[in-house]
Write an enzyme that holds these catalytic residues in place. Sequence first.
Site, PDB file in Angstrom:
ATOM      1  CD  GLU A   1       4.350 -10.307  -5.945  1.00  0.00           C
ATOM      2  OE1 GLU A   1       5.398 -10.759  -5.422  1.00  0.00           O
ATOM      3  OE2 GLU A   1       4.077 -11.484  -6.974  1.00  0.00           O
TER       4      GLU A   1
ATOM      5  CE  LYS B   1       7.106 -15.333  -9.544  1.00  0.00           C
ATOM      6  NZ  LYS B   1       7.819 -14.629  -8.719  1.00  0.00           N
TER       7      LYS B   1
END
Length: 216
Positions: free
Chosen positions: A45, A134
């Site tokens: 990412e 997350k």
Amino acid sequence: MKSIVTPFDLAFNHLPLVAILRGITPAEVVAVGGTLYDEGFRLIEVPLNSPNALESIKLLKRSLPADAVIGAGTVLTPEAVFQVRDAGGTLIVMPHADVNVIKTARSLGLFCLPGITTLTEAFAAIHAGADALKIFPAELITPAILKAMRVVLPPAMPLLPVGGITPERMSAYREAGATGFGLGSVLFAPGMPAEKVTLRAREFVEAWKAQAAQST
């Protein structure tokens, strides 16, 4: 129970470590992305608060093999989800659990990892379609807290602590129920040469594999 294996599933099963390239520039992203891929990373990412992040996402998408799942972090709004999609990204990583962002990502066929700190946020994110959670910030959510959360969360839901993770810290979180990690500044920092990223990536991968062998 999921009946379809997605590209995210395949990448996660290959190596459940997400490389967070905060601050990277388009000039360095191809070299860094290439060395991460060579070391086994398949989930990468680029946080949207990085310089020209969307261009970096485009470059990663073009330069890496098709099994690499590329996307953005620090995705805060539904509008940003569309921007990432248009840049070729398929992974949406968030610091929060805004269900509108999650639902937008899922409606576009993108994979979504929202950030959660509480069980309330976790279940709202799951119901909105999160592919994984997350656990953020990991500095706040200790292994003991994660263990308590893991007991009540769906067993198949991947949990990835993010924040201050080092190769040495992974073991305690894995014993508490973590199934992967997001790796930030210990793996990559702005201006870090690709050679140094290679060494750090290798340390994380070796630590993950060693811990996996101990648990079998």
